[in-house]
Design a protein around this motif. Structure first.
Motif, PDB file in Angstrom:
ATOM      1  N   ALA A  93       0.838  -1.206   0.000  1.00 20.90           N
ATOM      2  CA  ALA A  93       0.000   0.000   0.000  1.00 20.90           C
ATOM      3  C   ALA A  93       0.870   1.252   0.000  1.00 20.90           C
ATOM      4  N   SER A  94       1.967   1.217   0.745  1.00 16.23           N
ATOM      5  CA  SER A  94       2.896   2.353   0.764  1.00 16.23           C
ATOM      6  C   SER A  94       3.474   2.601  -0.622  1.00 16.23           C
ATOM      7  N   GLY A  95       3.863   1.527  -1.299  1.00 17.78           N
ATOM      8  CA  GLY A  95       4.351   1.663  -2.670  1.00 17.78           C
ATOM      9  C   GLY A  95       3.277   2.217  -3.589  1.00 17.78           C
ATOM     10  N   GLY A  96       2.041   1.784  -3.387  1.00 16.36           N
ATOM     11  CA  GLY A  96       0.925   2.298  -4.186  1.00 16.36           C
ATOM     12  C   GLY A  96       0.689   3.780  -3.973  1.00 16.36           C
ATOM     13  N   LEU A  97       0.836   4.233  -2.720  1.00 12.32           N
ATOM     14  CA  LEU A  97       0.714   5.668  -2.439  1.00 12.32           C
ATOM     15  C   LEU A  97       1.750   6.457  -3.234  1.00 12.32           C
ATOM     16  N   VAL A 134      -2.904  16.485  -3.265  1.00 13.95           N
ATOM     17  CA  VAL A 134      -3.134  15.133  -2.756  1.00 13.95           C
ATOM     18  C   VAL A 134      -1.986  14.203  -3.147  1.00 13.95           C
ATOM     19  N   ALA A 135      -1.476  14.346  -4.358  1.00 13.30           N
ATOM     20  CA  ALA A 135      -0.360  13.512  -4.810  1.00 13.30           C
ATOM     21  C   ALA A 135       0.864  13.709  -3.922  1.00 13.30           C
ATOM     22  N   ASP A 136       1.142  14.951  -3.540  1.00 11.89           N
ATOM     23  CA  ASP A 136       2.298  15.228  -2.677  1.00 11.89           C
ATOM     24  C   ASP A 136       2.150  14.541  -1.322  1.00 11.89           C
ATOM     25  N   ILE A 137       0.937  14.588  -0.763  1.00 16.05           N
ATOM     26  CA  ILE A 137       0.676  13.921   0.512  1.00 16.05           C
ATOM     27  C   ILE A 137       0.910  12.425   0.368  1.00 16.05           C
ATOM     28  N   ALA A 138       0.401  11.845  -0.725  1.00 21.02           N
ATOM     29  CA  ALA A 138       0.546  10.410  -0.950  1.00 21.02           C
ATOM     30  C   ALA A 138       2.011  10.007  -1.131  1.00 21.02           C
ATOM     31  N   ILE A 139       2.766  10.813  -1.863  1.00 24.52           N
ATOM     32  CA  ILE A 139       4.191  10.509  -2.075  1.00 24.52           C
ATOM     33  C   ILE A 139       4.929  10.516  -0.738  1.00 24.52           C
ATOM     34  N   PHE A 140       4.690  11.534   0.070  1.00 22.78           N
ATOM     35  CA  PHE A 140       5.347  11.620   1.374  1.00 22.78           C
ATOM     36  C   PHE A 140       4.943  10.438   2.258  1.00 22.78           C
ATOM     37  N   ALA A 141       3.643  10.165   2.356  1.00 17.29           N
ATOM     38  CA  ALA A 141       3.154   9.059   3.187  1.00 17.29           C
ATOM     39  C   ALA A 141       3.678   7.722   2.668  1.00 17.29           C
ATOM     40  N   LEU A 146       7.180   3.081   3.234  1.00 19.94           N
ATOM     41  CA  LEU A 146       8.197   2.156   2.724  1.00 19.94           C
ATOM     42  C   LEU A 146       9.334   1.988   3.717  1.00 19.94           C
ATOM     43  N   ILE A 147       9.668   3.064   4.402  1.00 15.56           N
ATOM     44  CA  ILE A 147      10.707   2.975   5.434  1.00 15.56           C
ATOM     45  C   ILE A 147      10.227   2.079   6.587  1.00 15.56           C
ATOM     46  N   LEU A 148       8.978   2.269   6.981  1.00 16.58           N
ATOM     47  CA  LEU A 148       8.433   1.517   8.124  1.00 16.58           C
ATOM     48  C   LEU A 148       8.117   0.059   7.836  1.00 16.58           C
TER      49      LEU A 148
END
Length: 156
Positions: A93-97, A134-141, A146-148
């Motif tokens: 899901a993180s990769g999808g974000l 919204v894209a910027d929020i998703a990229i950051f999240a 991915l780190i977590l």
């Protein structure tokens, strides 16, 4: 991989839908600013030709295509990495974000030559001069996720 692609599709659709509604339907392009819940949420139109905070901004087509290429390369690398690692639903899901957000910003660069940013949030006497989407929020999240949620534990 289904979680990755579903998440990417949802993020991409949400990003593009919010841009259509706020930037075009509400006329933010000509209006410039719309106070939703000041100072906490203000729609403030900004065209970002660079990356975060306008870094690496450039007016020429070369910069646009370099940034599109970088976004595509990073997205492809994330997809291949997650395909090989298979980190589980949260990692996928993180990769999808990240991939969905990158795709949303790529479409903006192709359509407008810059990324449409319109969300502005300030608080507690600190005025934020930057807008995002919204894209910027998703990229950051997604990057944070991915780190977590990725990386195999190494046993000694």
């Amino acid at each position: 991989m289904r979680v990755l692609w579903r998440t990417a599709a949802i993020v991409f659709a949400l990003d593009q839908l919010t841009k259509i509604l706020v930037v075009h339907a509400m006329g933010l392009i000509s209006r410039g600013t719309y106070e939703v819940w000041p100072p906490f949420l203000v729609f403030r139109m900004a065209w970002n030709q660079g990356v975060n905070f306008g870094l690496l901004a450039g007016d020429d087509a070369t910069t646009k295509w370099i940034l599109i290429g970088v976004a595509l390369a990073i997205s492809a690398w994330v997809v291949v990495w997650l395909y090989r690692e298979r980190p589980g639903s949260w990692g996928m899901a993180s990769g999808g974000l990240l991939v969905g957000g990158a795709a949303g910003n790529i479409v903006d660069r192709l359509l407008y030559g810059a990324v449409a940013d319109f969300l502005n949030m300030s608080c507690c006497g600190i005025e934020n001069p930057y807008s995002f989407n919204v894209a910027d929020i998703a990229i950051f999240a997604g990057a944070f996720g991915l780190i977590l949620f990725t990386g195999r534990s190494k046993t000694a």
